[in-house]
Motif scaffolding. Structure first.
Motif, PDB file in Angstrom:
ATOM      1  N   PRO A  90      26.834  -3.836  34.957  1.00 58.75           N
ATOM      2  CA  PRO A  90      27.634  -2.628  35.120  1.00 58.75           C
ATOM      3  C   PRO A  90      27.008  -1.465  34.361  1.00 58.75           C
ATOM      4  N   PRO A  91      27.306  -0.243  34.815  1.00 58.96           N
ATOM      5  CA  PRO A  91      26.696   0.925  34.183  1.00 58.96           C
ATOM      6  C   PRO A  91      26.957   0.958  32.678  1.00 58.96           C
ATOM      7  N   LYS A  92      25.931   1.300  31.957  1.00 59.82           N
ATOM      8  CA  LYS A  92      26.022   1.401  30.508  1.00 59.82           C
ATOM      9  C   LYS A  92      25.618   2.823  30.131  1.00 59.82           C
ATOM     10  N   GLU A  93      26.439   3.461  29.320  1.00 59.39           N
ATOM     11  CA  GLU A  93      26.160   4.828  28.913  1.00 59.39           C
ATOM     12  C   GLU A  93      24.825   4.876  28.160  1.00 59.39           C
ATOM     13  N   SER A  94      24.000   5.830  28.508  1.00 55.88           N
ATOM     14  CA  SER A  94      22.700   6.065  27.876  1.00 55.88           C
ATOM     15  C   SER A  94      21.707   4.936  28.093  1.00 55.88           C
ATOM     16  N   ALA A  95      21.852   4.162  29.147  1.00 55.15           N
ATOM     17  CA  ALA A  95      20.932   3.048  29.390  1.00 55.15           C
ATOM     18  C   ALA A  95      19.510   3.542  29.612  1.00 55.15           C
ATOM     19  N   VAL A  96      19.356   4.679  30.276  1.00 56.79           N
ATOM     20  CA  VAL A  96      18.013   5.210  30.522  1.00 56.79           C
ATOM     21  C   VAL A  96      17.366   5.600  29.198  1.00 56.79           C
ATOM     22  N   PHE A  97      18.101   6.329  28.365  1.00 58.68           N
ATOM     23  CA  PHE A  97      17.575   6.759  27.070  1.00 58.68           C
ATOM     24  C   PHE A  97      17.179   5.553  26.219  1.00 58.68           C
ATOM     25  N   TYR A  98      18.069   4.565  26.117  1.00 58.22           N
ATOM     26  CA  TYR A  98      17.778   3.391  25.301  1.00 58.22           C
ATOM     27  C   TYR A  98      16.626   2.575  25.871  1.00 58.22           C
ATOM     28  N   LEU A 129      13.482   1.968  23.567  1.00 63.70           N
ATOM     29  CA  LEU A 129      13.120   0.584  23.235  1.00 63.70           C
ATOM     30  C   LEU A 129      11.746   0.220  23.789  1.00 63.70           C
ATOM     31  N   GLY A 130      11.426   0.729  24.985  1.00 58.63           N
ATOM     32  CA  GLY A 130      10.100   0.485  25.560  1.00 58.63           C
ATOM     33  C   GLY A 130       9.003   1.103  24.709  1.00 58.63           C
ATOM     34  N   ILE A 131       9.229   2.327  24.238  1.00 60.69           N
ATOM     35  CA  ILE A 131       8.262   2.973  23.351  1.00 60.69           C
ATOM     36  C   ILE A 131       8.153   2.200  22.037  1.00 60.69           C
ATOM     37  N   GLY A 132       9.296   1.753  21.516  1.00 63.90           N
ATOM     38  CA  GLY A 132       9.278   0.953  20.294  1.00 63.90           C
ATOM     39  C   GLY A 132       8.500  -0.340  20.470  1.00 63.90           C
ATOM     40  N   LEU A 133       8.687  -0.991  21.615  1.00 67.78           N
ATOM     41  CA  LEU A 133       7.958  -2.234  21.888  1.00 67.78           C
ATOM     42  C   LEU A 133       6.459  -1.978  21.999  1.00 67.78           C
ATOM     43  N   LEU A 134       6.082  -0.917  22.707  1.00 67.07           N
ATOM     44  CA  LEU A 134       4.655  -0.593  22.821  1.00 67.07           C
ATOM     45  C   LEU A 134       4.045  -0.284  21.456  1.00 67.07           C
ATOM     46  N   GLY A 135       4.765   0.471  20.633  1.00 67.40           N
ATOM     47  CA  GLY A 135       4.285   0.764  19.284  1.00 67.40           C
ATOM     48  C   GLY A 135       4.169  -0.495  18.442  1.00 67.40           C
ATOM     49  N   GLY A 136       5.145  -1.381  18.582  1.00 69.47           N
ATOM     50  CA  GLY A 136       5.110  -2.638  17.843  1.00 69.47           C
ATOM     51  C   GLY A 136       3.952  -3.524  18.267  1.00 69.47           C
ATOM     52  N   VAL A 161      15.622  -6.092  27.142  1.00 69.06           N
ATOM     53  CA  VAL A 161      15.942  -6.858  28.352  1.00 69.06           C
ATOM     54  C   VAL A 161      17.395  -6.664  28.795  1.00 69.06           C
ATOM     55  N   PRO A 162      18.416  -6.811  27.932  1.00 69.30           N
ATOM     56  CA  PRO A 162      19.780  -6.578  28.402  1.00 69.30           C
ATOM     57  C   PRO A 162      20.040  -5.119  28.792  1.00 69.30           C
ATOM     58  N   THR A 163      19.356  -4.198  28.123  1.00 68.77           N
ATOM     59  CA  THR A 163      19.517  -2.787  28.472  1.00 68.77           C
ATOM     60  C   THR A 163      18.957  -2.527  29.865  1.00 68.77           C
ATOM     61  N   LEU A 164      17.811  -3.098  30.175  1.00 68.53           N
ATOM     62  CA  LEU A 164      17.257  -2.959  31.527  1.00 68.53           C
ATOM     63  C   LEU A 164      18.136  -3.651  32.563  1.00 68.53           C
TER      64      LEU A 164
END
Length: 121
Positions: free
Chosen positions: A84-92, A96-103, A74-77
């Motif tokens: 403000p822009p966060k480095e690697s926000a798209v990657f994370y 994290l979305g894939i991790g959540l779906l797997g979980g 949620v904070p990454t999204l």
């Protein structure tokens, strides 16, 4: 149950190992890696005791994992969408979305196995 236990052990080791590698040598290691290490330990513990205790510990550990993934996603999204822009926000966000779906899949599998076991004669 064996495939779920194997997946649980793999995720537990990757989660804990990734955090150790990420924060090793940093003075903030313990406070910042504590949650992932704790959940990795819970996953590992659940996988080890599942043959004796059933799938309830697996469901609980995967529920913790899903909660952690959600609280990180949620904070990454928020950074990704509203700054403000966060480095690697798209990657994370994707990771994290894939991790959540797997979980969620693993949690549903554990609950399904528990339900099947409770209805067995």
């Amino acid at each position: 149950m064996k495939p779920l236990r194997i997946a649980t052990i793999i995720v537990a080791l990757l989660l804990a190992g990734g955090e150790v590698a990420r924060w090793w040598g940093d003075a903030r290691f313990l406070p910042l890696a504590f949650d992932e290490l704790l959940i990795g330990a819970a996953l590992l513990w659940a996988a080890v005791i599942a043959p004796r205790r059933g799938t309830a510990p697996l469901a609980a550990a995967w529920g913790l994992f899903c909660g952690m993934m959600l609280t990180l996603l949620v904070p990454t999204l928020d950074h990704l969408l509203f700054g403000p822009p966060k480095e690697s926000a798209v990657f994370y966000s994707v990771a994290l979305g894939i991790g959540l779906l797997g979980g969620v899949w693993a949690l549903a599998a554990a609950l399904s196995l528990n339900r099947s076991a409770s209805h067995a004669p």
